[in-house]
Design an enzyme around this catalytic site. Sequence first.
Site, short mmCIF file in Angstrom:
data_model
loop_
_atom_site.label_atom_id
_atom_site.label_comp_id
_atom_site.label_asym_id
_atom_site.label_seq_id
_atom_site.Cartn_x
_atom_site.Cartn_y
_atom_site.Cartn_z
CE LYS A 11 0.25 2.13 3.33
NZ LYS A 11 0.53 2.88 4.55
CG ASP A 135 -2.00 0.70 7.35
OD1 ASP A 135 -2.74 1.69 7.47
OD2 ASP A 135 -0.76 0.77 7.28
O1 C5P Z 1 -2.87 0.12 14.07
P1 C5P Z 1 -1.43 -0.23 14.09
O2 C5P Z 1 -1.09 -1.27 15.13
O3 C5P Z 1 -0.88 -0.60 12.75
O4 C5P Z 1 -0.65 1.09 14.49
C1 C5P Z 1 0.68 1.11 14.95
C2 C5P Z 1 0.88 2.31 15.84
O5 C5P Z 1 0.81 3.51 15.07
C3 C5P Z 1 -0.18 2.45 16.91
O6 C5P Z 1 0.18 1.77 18.06
C4 C5P Z 1 -0.25 3.93 17.13
O7 C5P Z 1 0.77 4.29 18.03
C5 C5P Z 1 0.12 4.52 15.79
N1 C5P Z 1 -1.06 4.96 15.02
C6 C5P Z 1 -1.69 6.14 15.36
N2 C5P Z 1 -2.79 6.55 14.64
C7 C5P Z 1 -3.25 5.83 13.60
C8 C5P Z 1 -2.62 4.62 13.23
C9 C5P Z 1 -1.52 4.22 13.96
O8 C5P Z 1 -1.28 6.84 16.30
N3 C5P Z 1 -4.30 6.26 12.92
#
Ligand code: C5P
Length: 286
Positions: A11, A135
């Site tokens: 992506k 994602d």
């Molecule tokens: O959702 P995911 O585990 O992939 O996200 C990794 C980290 O990125 C999260 O723990 C968060 O700290 C940050 N994040 C965020 N806001 C988002 C997506 C991710 O702060 N919209």
Amino acid sequence: MKNIIIEAPAKINLTLDVKGRRADDYHELVTVMHQVSLLDRIRLEKANEITISSTSTSIPTDENNLAFQAAYLLQQHLGKKEGVKIFIEKHIPVGAGLAGGSADAAAVLLGMNKLYGYDLDYESLWEIAFKLGSDVPFCLGNVSAIAKGRGEQLTPLPAIKELSFLLVKPDFQISTREVFAEFSLDKVKTSPDIDAFLKAWHEYDIIKLANNMANVLETVCIPKYPEIMKIKDEMKWHGALAAIMSGSGPTVLGLFQDQKMLQSAYEGFTKDYKEVFKISSYVRSE
Ligand code: C5P
């Protein structure tokens, strides 16, 4: 059916804005996500246990791998005991802002659903995907989308003619969590104009599209890693209409209209970088 091979496309974010930090510590996003022809291939085989192997030594082959967790959550959701032997032919760079781990996890959900004939609908798969990461829901689909919320609120965009890109990943990884932790709205001087981007998308005006590509997470990554700026500048010097960081970086994507310029940029960057990819928009064939 004993086994199945599923493509897991990377992506890229064609534009990315952060509206602010939320009460749950995630960040409110408005971004446009696009799948590209840089693919991992996931082979799934029926088995009693969940196991993972891979061509890459840079990803975990145990429960720390998001693809493992995808299979596990699917089992839990269905109350089933069936496992799966997962083989990941890895091509998407790791820790690169290209959602490689999320793409693999989504492919496991889609693949197991087919392999075992579970017949789960998109909404159920979406729910499991969202538990895995912000994602992953996008990676389940096969269209470009505006993503809001944490990245899971998806509005599909109409297909447009294939776009051509060069991706250059510098030789380091960046943690998404750290980038968001360091993000401050005060450092953002101009926010991307998402409406102008979408207008250009609908009109397929590639120049206006390029002019409206931006990523506010660069305000965190470029001061820390000036090499990202150097790649952006060099990409533009080679004739890219736009060059921005993808997601939380460090991969830089360049949008090209002229195939000769794209080729010469590719040749230029491969002298200095190992991970350089000439790619286009992805169209799922299955
Ligand atoms: O959702 P995911 O585990 O992939 O996200 C990794 C980290 O990125 C999260 O723990 C968060 O700290 C940050 N994040 C965020 N806001 C988002 C997506 C991710 O702060 N919209």
